[in-house]
Motif scaffolding. Structure first.
Motif, short mmCIF file in Angstrom:
data_model
loop_
_atom_site.label_atom_id
_atom_site.label_comp_id
_atom_site.label_asym_id
_atom_site.label_seq_id
_atom_site.Cartn_x
_atom_site.Cartn_y
_atom_site.Cartn_z
N UNK A 41 0.84 -1.21 0.00
CA UNK A 41 0.00 0.00 0.00
C UNK A 41 0.87 1.25 0.00
N UNK A 42 1.94 1.22 0.77
CA UNK A 42 2.87 2.35 0.83
C UNK A 42 3.44 2.65 -0.54
N UNK A 43 3.87 1.65 -1.25
CA UNK A 43 4.49 1.83 -2.56
C UNK A 43 3.48 2.35 -3.58
N UNK A 44 2.29 1.76 -3.64
CA UNK A 44 1.31 2.22 -4.63
C UNK A 44 0.87 3.65 -4.35
N UNK B 142 14.02 20.45 -12.32
CA UNK B 142 14.99 19.83 -11.42
C UNK B 142 14.51 19.91 -9.96
N UNK B 143 14.04 21.07 -9.55
CA UNK B 143 13.57 21.25 -8.17
C UNK B 143 12.33 20.41 -7.90
N UNK B 144 11.40 20.37 -8.83
CA UNK B 144 10.19 19.55 -8.65
C UNK B 144 10.57 18.07 -8.55
N UNK B 145 11.56 17.68 -9.32
CA UNK B 145 12.05 16.29 -9.26
C UNK B 145 12.63 15.99 -7.88
N UNK B 146 13.44 16.91 -7.37
CA UNK B 146 14.03 16.72 -6.04
C UNK B 146 12.98 16.70 -4.94
N UNK B 147 11.96 17.53 -5.07
CA UNK B 147 10.87 17.50 -4.10
C UNK B 147 10.21 16.12 -4.13
N UNK B 148 9.88 15.64 -5.31
CA UNK B 148 9.22 14.33 -5.45
C UNK B 148 10.10 13.20 -4.91
N UNK B 149 11.39 13.24 -5.21
CA UNK B 149 12.29 12.19 -4.72
C UNK B 149 12.45 12.24 -3.20
N UNK B 150 12.62 13.44 -2.67
CA UNK B 150 12.79 13.59 -1.22
C UNK B 150 11.53 13.17 -0.49
N UNK B 151 10.38 13.61 -1.01
CA UNK B 151 9.13 13.23 -0.35
C UNK B 151 8.87 11.74 -0.47
N UNK B 152 9.35 11.12 -1.52
CA UNK B 152 9.18 9.68 -1.68
C UNK B 152 9.81 8.95 -0.50
N UNK B 153 11.02 9.32 -0.18
CA UNK B 153 11.72 8.66 0.93
C UNK B 153 11.05 8.99 2.27
#
Length: 141
Positions: free
Chosen positions: A78-81, A106-117
């Motif tokens: 559930x977390x992954x989906x 680039x910044x939006x990508x970093x936000x998405x990656x950081x929030x993913x973790x």
């Protein structure tokens, strides 16, 4: 049987944690923008509006999905989906509201990656907390 009240309560508690995190990350990554606070607020408001609906339906789909695995494995799936749906949404919102920034992609990508973790950890903990809660459960001892 799980009540819809439980899913609504889970939606609201998760949205508080997640929207606050997105607001802070957006503010951090776009801090050089003179209107960063206002724009990060708009990202957070749009995110809250969209993702509350997305999350509720995500809960309903998972509730109706009968996968015979342990609760920890189910919560991990559930977390992954959820994280895929949510991070793509955040990326698009940050890109939309900060589109005039030359480094918006680039910044939006970093936000998405950081929030993913961060949010995968927060979401897993949120699921575990709700798993131990009796709220909205009929007949659970």
């Amino acid at each position: 049987m799980t009540s819809k009240k439980r899913h609504i309560a889970k939606t609201i508690t998760w949205r508080i944690v997640a929207t606050g995190t997105t607001f802070l990350l957006t503010l951090l990554f776009f801090r050089d923008d003179p209107n960063a606070t206002e724009k990060a607020s708009w990202v957070a408001i749009a995110e809250a509006s969209l993702k509350m609906s997305f999350y509720y339906y995500h809960e309903r789909i998972w509730y109706n999905t009968r996968i015979n695995v342990s609760s920890r494995v189910r919560h991990l799936f559930k977390t992954i989906t959820w994280r895929v749906i949510a991070s793509v949404t955040t990326f698009l919102l940050a890109l939309f509201f900060f589109n005039e920034d030359p480094q918006a992609m680039e910044k939006a990508t970093w936000i998405a990656l950081t929030e993913t973790v961060l949010k995968m950890l927060f979401y897993y903990l949120h699921e575990r907390a709700w798993h131990s809660s009796q709220f909205g459960l009929e007949g659970k001892n």
